[in-house]
Scaffold this motif. Sequence first.
Motif, short mmCIF file in Angstrom:
data_model
loop_
_atom_site.label_atom_id
_atom_site.label_comp_id
_atom_site.label_asym_id
_atom_site.label_seq_id
_atom_site.Cartn_x
_atom_site.Cartn_y
_atom_site.Cartn_z
N HIS A 14 -15.92 77.26 15.92
CA HIS A 14 -15.74 76.27 16.98
C HIS A 14 -16.04 74.85 16.50
CE1 HIS A 14 -15.24 78.82 20.67
NE2 HIS A 14 -15.60 79.73 19.78
N GLY A 42 -12.02 77.94 17.07
CA GLY A 42 -12.65 78.56 18.24
C GLY A 42 -11.93 79.77 18.78
N SER A 51 -15.84 84.39 20.04
CA SER A 51 -16.99 84.04 20.89
C SER A 51 -17.73 85.32 21.21
CB SER A 51 -16.53 83.41 22.20
OG SER A 51 -16.06 82.10 22.00
N VAL A 97 -10.52 86.80 22.38
CA VAL A 97 -10.33 87.13 23.80
C VAL A 97 -9.76 88.55 23.95
CG1 VAL A 97 -10.03 84.79 24.63
CG2 VAL A 97 -8.05 86.03 23.78
N TYR A 127 -1.85 80.21 22.62
CA TYR A 127 -2.51 81.34 23.25
C TYR A 127 -1.76 82.63 22.95
CZ TYR A 127 -4.82 77.62 25.81
OH TYR A 127 -5.53 76.51 26.13
N LYS A 174 0.56 88.44 28.42
CA LYS A 174 1.11 88.59 29.77
C LYS A 174 2.07 89.76 29.85
CE LYS A 174 0.42 83.91 29.80
NZ LYS A 174 1.04 82.74 29.21
N GLU A 210 -3.47 83.96 32.72
CA GLU A 210 -2.75 82.73 33.07
C GLU A 210 -3.71 81.67 33.60
OE1 GLU A 210 -1.92 85.76 33.93
OE2 GLU A 210 0.22 86.12 33.65
N GLN A 252 -6.99 81.64 33.04
CA GLN A 252 -7.91 81.27 31.95
C GLN A 252 -7.30 80.19 31.06
OE1 GLN A 252 -9.55 84.70 29.82
NE2 GLN A 252 -9.00 85.97 31.56
N GLU A 253 -6.02 80.35 30.76
CA GLU A 253 -5.35 79.36 29.91
C GLU A 253 -5.30 78.00 30.59
OE1 GLU A 253 -1.55 80.99 28.83
OE2 GLU A 253 -2.46 82.58 27.63
N ALA A 293 -8.74 76.48 30.42
CA ALA A 293 -9.03 76.03 29.05
C ALA A 293 -8.32 74.71 28.78
CB ALA A 293 -8.61 77.09 28.04
N GLU A 294 -7.05 74.67 29.14
CA GLU A 294 -6.25 73.48 28.86
C GLU A 294 -6.76 72.27 29.64
OE1 GLU A 294 -1.56 73.54 28.57
OE2 GLU A 294 -2.77 74.82 27.27
N ILE A 298 -11.26 72.96 26.54
CA ILE A 298 -12.14 73.85 25.80
C ILE A 298 -11.29 75.03 25.31
CG2 ILE A 298 -14.24 73.23 27.06
CD1 ILE A 298 -13.91 75.69 28.74
N THR A 299 -11.89 75.89 24.49
CA THR A 299 -11.07 76.97 23.95
C THR A 299 -10.95 78.12 24.95
OG1 THR A 299 -12.95 78.11 22.95
CG2 THR A 299 -11.84 76.46 21.60
N LEU A 300 -9.86 78.84 24.84
CA LEU A 300 -9.65 80.03 25.67
C LEU A 300 -10.78 81.03 25.42
CD1 LEU A 300 -7.71 81.57 27.57
CD2 LEU A 300 -6.65 82.54 25.53
N SER A 301 -11.20 81.10 24.18
CA SER A 301 -12.27 82.02 23.79
C SER A 301 -13.55 81.73 24.57
CB SER A 301 -12.50 81.89 22.29
OG SER A 301 -13.52 82.73 21.85
N GLU A 302 -13.85 80.45 24.75
CA GLU A 302 -15.06 80.07 25.49
C GLU A 302 -14.92 80.45 26.96
OE1 GLU A 302 -16.20 76.00 24.71
OE2 GLU A 302 -17.78 76.09 26.22
#
Lengths: 583, 162
Positions: free
Chosen positions: A159, A165, A168, A181, A579, A583, B49, B51-52, B55-56, B60-64
């Motif tokens: 990160h 990043g 996590s 994720v 990403y 989906k 959807e 979450q993205e 994040a955007e 911040i990151t999607l992972s966070e």
Amino acid sequence: MDMVTLTIDGIKVQAPKDATVLEAARKAGIKIPTLCFLKGVNEIGACRMCVVEVKGAKSLQTACVLPVSDGMEVITNSAAVRESRKVTLELLLSDHNLECPTCIRNLNCELQKLSEELGVQAIRYPGEKSKAQYDDFSPSIVRDTSKCILCRRCVSTCHKVQSVGVISPNYRGFNTVIAPVYDMSLSEVSCVNCGQCIMACPVGALKEKDDTDKVWKALADPEKYVIVQTAPAIRVSLGEEFGGELGTIVTKKLPAALRRLGFDKVFDTDFSADLTILEEGSEFLDRLQNGGKLPLITSCSPGWIKFCEHYYPEFLDNLSTCKSPQQMFGALVKTYYAEKMGIDPSKIFSVSIMPCTAKKYECKRPEMFSSGYQDVDVALTTRELSRMLKEAGINLNNLPDEEFDEPLGISTGAGAIFGATGGVMEAALRTVYEIVTKKELKNIDFTEVRGVEGVKEATIDIDGIKVNVAVAHGLSNARVVLDRVKNGEANYHFIEIMACPGGCVGGGGQPILNADERWEADYREERAKAIYEVDRNMPLRKSHENPAVKSLYKEFLGEPLGEKSHKLLHTHYTKRELYPATK
Amino acid sequence: MAVALNQQQEFTAKLKQIEEMLKKYKGQKGALLQALQEAQNIMGYLPIEVQEMVAETLDITLSEVYSTITFYSFFSLKPKGKYQIRTCLGTACYVRGAEKILDRLKTELGIEVGDTTDDGKFSLNACRCIGACGLAPAIIINDEVYGRLTPDKIPDILKKFE
């Protein structure tokens, strides 16, 4: 600086007032054990290995995040402290995959070392093991969470240092796992394969995808003509795997070692680094003089390339179309060299030794088959080469000095400095200057682009043309530079970006240093120093003076940016999703 | 088919609503928890959807985002049922047999913790202390507390929601 005085283990210690107890103790020669601590990267007091007693405090304190104060009294070595550390360590071990003798990090593991140092000889807490994930779908990085101790050093690196990043801590408590994720594979998310997470991992939870088997097999196959190229940064790092100081130069040991492993020809990526300069320098001049897209951004670092494709696709047209030296080399071996030597290219097995895990991904990219075959069959990291040598009983220190084979082993100092941040820029400037001015460049050391500062900027006067250059290493620094361009805050003509901090000398495939070693010395500086020494001692130090490159153009390529170059040495890039497709 | 289409339209409409809601948090990295809570209030759960989008918007990151969602039991990655059952596993409930209550709920509903029944009616979760220790062991269904439970009381309670 404001200083405070505190007492550590009865010794009066002076420390700057913003220091931590850990830092003050270290300075005073008192060792406090750490595990999750990684100087400047991960300072979060999570593992509780650095606990100390502080007079007046109700409980043990974590030294790595505890600020010093005047009159503070610290005890680092009481019975309570030792017992606490031991219990913590045993609990960590109780949920750890203890396959130590067969682990990639055997004898280079911070957990193992701590167990020894703290005298842990049994684990008093047998119990449930958390559910582990083993992810080896990435071409570069393997995750094995059965060995993960949740220190978060990889997370902070991914990160903060790389601003990527993609990993996590997911879930909580006993179920916590460091993962992308939805617990996807690294290959399914926007990981750039830089391998800096591996460099940060104190244990064997992250490692490179091991490709040594494929190379052993090729070496044992009498039908195969096995060729190897070694990247610039290997010659200043491999020695460390054999007990050498940081930045020991082993340029001449490398050919000897690789020949003893059985490679038919031992070549040097420095050769194709020189070639890259001719192509990229010409590309830069072409863009500068003919209104092409600027700034031009270097394309040697495959981690950076994938980062750009995912995170900054608006800059894809700014990327140099030049392949990396590894791939230029690969394309030439199975065409030019095969033709020249009368070898059937289908029999050639092409191996590269790289300081890099992203190279494993790069050599499999669909664009990298321009010889009609996979141009580079296998990319090994410095660590994998070291393991192969050890397995074969070859000790680098006992080898004679030997030379690389000709012609693809002939190189200049400009090729060597590709291994350090700023090196590609400097090498390019040496050549571009002389092409443009047709005058000899007197002082060829462009020191303003050297060093470990995250972003370096300079304006170079090339016969009246002012060329603004920027150099960034580590992807968070790449963001700084790219955002400056995006926001119109800077007017660069030429940018060098390397994914890894320090450039290739700090690559994700390099020998792994533990947290203490990383604190004690800046490995990037030490290895870079060695790289510049290599450069200084070369008889030729400008890429366009490389005689083997000259004959390559004469015999085969014609001219830089010519038709053959275009086909073999240049590539294109692909916009990639930020990403994952879930989906 | 028509039902599926309706669901899709509803989903898209809610996404749009979340997009609007998120505007006030643009670039605010610290607003993650509020943003997720409001988004979940709209959608009922937090699909990728959403979450993205979060994040955007927050940069911040999607992972966070995913890491945070999976840390807090309040957030859900899966659609929730019409009736949300939360079983208290706080200390008082636990020592008075909350685990047996939870086990009975699992058998009666045929689902695991974190899941929703196929008919979309019930979802089952475990949670920390709900502050009804005097009624231990207790569960909450939507906003109503059911206390002093025994496993055998579970079928009758569920029947009320048939």
